[in-house]
Structures are given as structure tokens and as C-alpha cells.
Design an enzyme around this catalytic site. Sequence first.
Site, PDB file in Angstrom:
ATOM      1  N   LYS A 175    -100.783   2.122 -45.361  1.00  0.00           N
ATOM      2  CA  LYS A 175    -101.473   3.351 -45.768  1.00  0.00           C
ATOM      3  C   LYS A 175    -100.782   3.928 -46.997  1.00  0.00           C
ATOM      4  CE  LYS A 175    -101.165   7.896 -44.894  1.00  0.00           C
ATOM      5  NZ  LYS A 175    -101.759   8.479 -46.103  1.00  0.00           N
ATOM      6  N   GLU A 249     -86.988   5.724 -46.692  1.00  0.00           N
ATOM      7  CA  GLU A 249     -86.395   6.275 -47.913  1.00  0.00           C
ATOM      8  C   GLU A 249     -86.982   7.670 -48.049  1.00  0.00           C
ATOM      9  OE1 GLU A 249     -83.929   5.288 -49.429  1.00  0.00           O
ATOM     10  OE2 GLU A 249     -83.802   3.281 -48.564  1.00  0.00           O
ATOM     11  N   CYS A 283     -87.991  10.960 -56.413  1.00  0.00           N
ATOM     12  CA  CYS A 283     -87.012  11.216 -55.351  1.00  0.00           C
ATOM     13  C   CYS A 283     -85.613  11.323 -55.932  1.00  0.00           C
ATOM     14  CB  CYS A 283     -87.063  10.108 -54.310  1.00  0.00           C
ATOM     15  SG  CYS A 283     -86.908   8.483 -55.043  1.00  0.00           S
ATOM     16  N   GLU A 384     -85.524  20.531 -51.414  1.00  0.00           N
ATOM     17  CA  GLU A 384     -86.199  19.650 -52.370  1.00  0.00           C
ATOM     18  C   GLU A 384     -87.516  20.306 -52.768  1.00  0.00           C
ATOM     19  OE1 GLU A 384     -88.137  16.002 -51.064  1.00  0.00           O
ATOM     20  OE2 GLU A 384     -87.174  14.980 -52.739  1.00  0.00           O
TER      21      GLU A 384
HETATM   22  P1  NAD Z   1     -94.952  12.855 -47.584  1.00  0.00           P
HETATM   23  O1  NAD Z   1     -93.818  12.769 -46.622  1.00  0.00           O
HETATM   24  O2  NAD Z   1     -95.788  14.067 -47.576  1.00  0.00           O
HETATM   25  O3  NAD Z   1     -95.970  11.640 -47.353  1.00  0.00           O
HETATM   26  C1  NAD Z   1     -95.544  10.287 -47.431  1.00  0.00           C
HETATM   27  C2  NAD Z   1     -96.592   9.436 -46.742  1.00  0.00           C
HETATM   28  O4  NAD Z   1     -96.587   9.725 -45.339  1.00  0.00           O
HETATM   29  C3  NAD Z   1     -98.031   9.688 -47.208  1.00  0.00           C
HETATM   30  O5  NAD Z   1     -98.744   8.471 -47.195  1.00  0.00           O
HETATM   31  C4  NAD Z   1     -98.549  10.646 -46.138  1.00  0.00           C
HETATM   32  O6  NAD Z   1     -99.956  10.649 -46.041  1.00  0.00           O
HETATM   33  C5  NAD Z   1     -97.895  10.074 -44.902  1.00  0.00           C
HETATM   34  N1  NAD Z   1     -97.720  11.020 -43.793  1.00  0.00           N
HETATM   35  C6  NAD Z   1     -97.600  12.369 -43.856  1.00  0.00           C
HETATM   36  N2  NAD Z   1     -97.407  12.882 -42.611  1.00  0.00           N
HETATM   37  C7  NAD Z   1     -97.391  11.823 -41.765  1.00  0.00           C
HETATM   38  C8  NAD Z   1     -97.209  11.698 -40.354  1.00  0.00           C
HETATM   39  N3  NAD Z   1     -97.001  12.765 -39.581  1.00  0.00           N
HETATM   40  N4  NAD Z   1     -97.242  10.465 -39.811  1.00  0.00           N
HETATM   41  C9  NAD Z   1     -97.417   9.363 -40.577  1.00  0.00           C
HETATM   42  N5  NAD Z   1     -97.614   9.418 -41.914  1.00  0.00           N
HETATM   43  C10 NAD Z   1     -97.586  10.645 -42.509  1.00  0.00           C
HETATM   44  O7  NAD Z   1     -94.334  12.572 -49.042  1.00  0.00           O
HETATM   45  P2  NAD Z   1     -95.064  12.632 -50.456  1.00  0.00           P
HETATM   46  O8  NAD Z   1     -95.359  14.058 -50.779  1.00  0.00           O
HETATM   47  O9  NAD Z   1     -96.139  11.613 -50.546  1.00  0.00           O
HETATM   48  O10 NAD Z   1     -93.876  12.104 -51.398  1.00  0.00           O
HETATM   49  C11 NAD Z   1     -92.842  12.916 -51.830  1.00  0.00           C
HETATM   50  C12 NAD Z   1     -91.615  12.736 -50.951  1.00  0.00           C
HETATM   51  O11 NAD Z   1     -91.240  11.370 -50.934  1.00  0.00           O
HETATM   52  C13 NAD Z   1     -90.402  13.484 -51.492  1.00  0.00           C
HETATM   53  O12 NAD Z   1     -89.704  14.028 -50.409  1.00  0.00           O
HETATM   54  C14 NAD Z   1     -89.584  12.370 -52.146  1.00  0.00           C
HETATM   55  O13 NAD Z   1     -88.221  12.641 -52.269  1.00  0.00           O
HETATM   56  C15 NAD Z   1     -89.855  11.244 -51.227  1.00  0.00           C
HETATM   57  N6  NAD Z   1     -89.607   9.963 -51.900  1.00  0.00           N
HETATM   58  C16 NAD Z   1     -88.475   9.287 -51.564  1.00  0.00           C
HETATM   59  C17 NAD Z   1     -88.180   8.098 -52.223  1.00  0.00           C
HETATM   60  C18 NAD Z   1     -86.948   7.328 -51.897  1.00  0.00           C
HETATM   61  O14 NAD Z   1     -86.902   6.146 -52.212  1.00  0.00           O
HETATM   62  N7  NAD Z   1     -85.955   7.940 -51.282  1.00  0.00           N
HETATM   63  C19 NAD Z   1     -89.058   7.593 -53.190  1.00  0.00           C
HETATM   64  C20 NAD Z   1     -90.214   8.324 -53.487  1.00  0.00           C
HETATM   65  C21 NAD Z   1     -90.480   9.512 -52.821  1.00  0.00           C
END
Ligand code: NAD
Length: 482
Positions: A175, A249, A283, A384
Site C-alpha cells: 500500500k 523506518e 525524514c 517532528e
Molecule cells: P504516515 O505515518 O502518516 O503514513 C505512512 C503510511 O502508513 C501511509 O501509507 C499511510 O496511509 C499508512 N498508515 C497510516 N496509518 C496507518 C495505520 N494505522 N495502519 C496501517 N497503515 C497506516 O507517514 P507519512 O505522512 O506518509 O510520511 C511522513 C513520515 O514518514 C514522517 O514521520 C517521516 O519522518 C517518516 N519517514 C521516515 C523515513 C525513514 O526512512 N526513517 C523515510 C521517509 C519518511
Amino acid sequence: MTVIALHHFIDGTWVEGGGEPLVDVNPSSPRDVVAEGPGASRADVDRAFAAARTAFDGWRRTPARARAAILLRAADIIEAHREAWGRELAREEGKTLVEAIAETGHAANILRFHAQEVERQSGGVFESPSPGERILVIRRPVGVVGAITPFNFPISIPAWKLAPALVWGNTVVWKAATSVPVLAMRFAGALEQAGLPRGVLNLVNGTAAVGEAIVAHADVDAVTFTGSTNVGRSIAAQLATRGIPFQGELGGKNASLVLADADLDVAVEQVAIGAFRAAGQKCTATSRVIVHEAVADEFLRRLAARTERMVVGDAQAEGVEVGPVIDRAARDRVAAAIALARTTATVVVAPEPYGPDELDGGYFIAPSIFELNEDDPGELWTEELFGPVIGIRRVPSTDAGVALVNDSAYGLSVAVFTTGLADALKVIEDISVGVVHVNSASAGADLHVPFGGSRASALGPKEQGAAAREFFTETGTVYLRG
Ligand code: NAD
């Protein structure tokens, strides 16, 4: 502009979903609908898992070189579409065109790396204390992997999860983030065109509910996730009760530390790039800057001047350095944090917010810098924010700087600016984060070396490079006698 029909890739076929309607808009110009169509339903997720389970046996028995050949062909297809898909990425996600095209090319290189990696060392042979015996350590795929990816790298993060998952013989139900389904469709389409057998990769687009259905599915063998810390930890907790491996991550609150002997030209440019490219939505983006008091005034003066010169605007326009944030909620969240900081911190650079009719109603935030209140640095120091905002603090010594770098729940990336080897080495030893940059921006990750954070920034094995196989394979130890 064209509205793309949103589809899902299940069991080798592009299908319409049975779930709730999704509308994917251009964050630079939200009236521009990029894609629309129904998201995946729970029944779609079930079908995706059934297909992945059925495909698993044939795929894991396919020779590694044949699996790798498919990735290499997909890499060529992505490379050939670098410009076109890069343009779609900029339109859908809001990254500037230059960055979006570079990300698309990077995804092709990630596929190529893992296609070769699988033919390097995949196990080991050991002596045995028993006569006539050898001990082998072999690697096997873990099975059907659930992959859940974030919005901010719509093609390269999927590539760095799916390439190792697939090449090591797993099948996948994936997804993508709700706001970037088009790039997910392009990526899955490249693998389809490259000859990936049906059911090996299944893409189900949708909201968090689709991610929840993947995590809760009875047939998932492992889950790899990149996204925010809270979501990652809640998924990890659910999976732990069922004994299912999780790789996460997660978020970051990354510091840049500017020491007294720093080359300020380098420090200013790299802090600006690290903090504001991709509108601060990496991130690994710099959001905290710690600067030695001996150079603080000069550094801030130059950083402010560089920041004020940054061109904010439509991600697809020539010369733009800072595009929009991903959606209205993100824009409102960052704008509220800036409004609060105006009352609690000292403004270094914080232009007035864009009105709703400016810049075509896009979700723009001008890069902003605040010097934080030492007694109560507030959320700009701890949370963040995922936007183009920096909180600054001054320190009297390198040691005090290192202590402030470590003063965070997160531990993803840090940038240190110094011309002294001794200080650089000290900082490398004493800072507890996953990625350290000396004299370059905190943001950035190469594909052939391990990537990941510590503490609240990650859970489970690291990604990329040779580390990638640790999560997508399990070892078996074989005592072999003739
Ligand atoms: P998010 O946590 O809102 O969503 C990530 C994914 O999880 C999306 O596909 C979302 O639809 C899905 N999701 C959301 N709630 C869920 C649940 N309860 N169960 C299962 N899936 C769920 O993150 P975002 O806004 O898409 O991305 C930004 C975040 O990602 C920031 O915190 C950033 O730091 C982090 N990030 C980390 C890295 C890394 O490598 N450490 C890399 C990129 C982004």
C-alpha cells in the site's frame, strides 16, 4: 490536465477498487486533480493476499538470476520514463522537478543494485566439530510481505523495500501513501512490463484503513513500514502479539551542529539545502540547528540571507527551490507551529503566510527560522513538524553542542560542520544517531550502504545496501553429513 484513473494491481491485473472514493490533487494547485477512483476494499486486500500466497512457491523457486533479470528490465523502463514520471511525481507530491526526476532515476539504480546483490554472498559454509560434517547457513525468503510506504519519496522508498523483498524471493502486498498512488502505479507497471509473474507484487491503494487491513491480515508473514513514529509503533505493537516481524523506518528531528571552526559558506548552504529542500519533508531533513556562539551571529546572518532568497512556488516551475507541503492538513499544522513560535521564540526569518488566493491556493509555506527560547525551546525543538522550519540554539562548546544533538527522542540523522578532524571524530563517537554527515546536509541516503535510525526513528533491521536482506530473508543452519 489529464485526470488519471486510479487502479490497483492484483494478481497480475489492473482493477478498479471496491472501496471509498479517492481524489489525488496537486499540492501546488489543488484544483488540479491528478487521479481519482475508488480505493481498495477489504475484499481487494484479501484477493491481493490470496494472489501473493499462491505465487510465493513458484517465485521462491525461480532462480535468483531470473528474478534479478526482471528487476534489471524494470530499471531500464523506469530510466526511460525518468522525465515523464518525474514530472508526474512533481505534480502529485510537490517535490521540485529537478528533485523529482532525480528521485525517479535513483529508483532505477536501487533496482539495479539489489538485482546484483542477490548473486553475491547469500550464506556461509562453516567447519564442524564432528568428522565428515559441514555446517551451512542458508537464506530463505520470509514469505508474503506487507509493505506500507509514506508520501515523501513516492518511488524511491517503494524501490528500496520492494527490490530486496522481491529479489530474495518474497511476494508482496503493497500500500502506497494515499496522496501518491500514481507513482505507485508507475512503479508496479514497470515491474509488470518487465515480466514479473502474476501475484508476485500486488498494489492496493487507499487510506490508512487499507494499511490496517494489511497489518491485520491472517496471511501476512512480515511487515515493512516507513512513516511516522506513532503509526509505526502501533503497527509494531499489533504484530508483536502475533509474533510477526516488523521493520520500521520512522520519524526524525535531525540536528545540524555548526562548530566554531566550521567553513560557514559550506555550513550555510548545506543547512539551507538540508532543511528546506522538499519543503522540509524528508525524514532526514534538518529541523534543529545548534551553533557555536563564537560564529552564531555571522552564521545566522548568512543563513537568513540565503533563506530569504529561496524561490517558493509551483513544483513544476523552472527555478523553484521550495515547493508546497503535501496537503492542507500539513500546511495548517506547520502554519500553526509558526504562529506559536512567533510568540514564544525570536524570529530570524518568518515571512507572512501566503493568503488562500496567492500562488493558486497551493499548500505553500515559506522557509522560516526561529531562535528558540533557552528556558523553554518548545515543540520546534521536540516535535517532528515535517515542514520548512528550523529552530536554532547557541552553545558555548563542542561538548554542549553534542549534548544538545543527543537531546532528542529521535535518532535518525545529523550533520556536523567543522574543519577539525579531532572534533569530527569526537562527534562521530558521541552522537547516537543512525546517519552522520560531516560537512554535508543531514538529508540524503545512498543506496549501497545501510540506512536507518536509532531510538524513536526506527525499529528492526536497517534498510538499503547489504543490510536490506536481513529483514527479507531468514537464515537456516544446516548440519550436513554425507
Ligand atoms: P504516515 O505515518 O502518516 O503514513 C505512512 C503510511 O502508513 C501511509 O501509507 C499511510 O496511509 C499508512 N498508515 C497510516 N496509518 C496507518 C495505520 N494505522 N495502519 C496501517 N497503515 C497506516 O507517514 P507519512 O505522512 O506518509 O510520511 C511522513 C513520515 O514518514 C514522517 O514521520 C517521516 O519522518 C517518516 N519517514 C521516515 C523515513 C525513514 O526512512 N526513517 C523515510 C521517509 C519518511
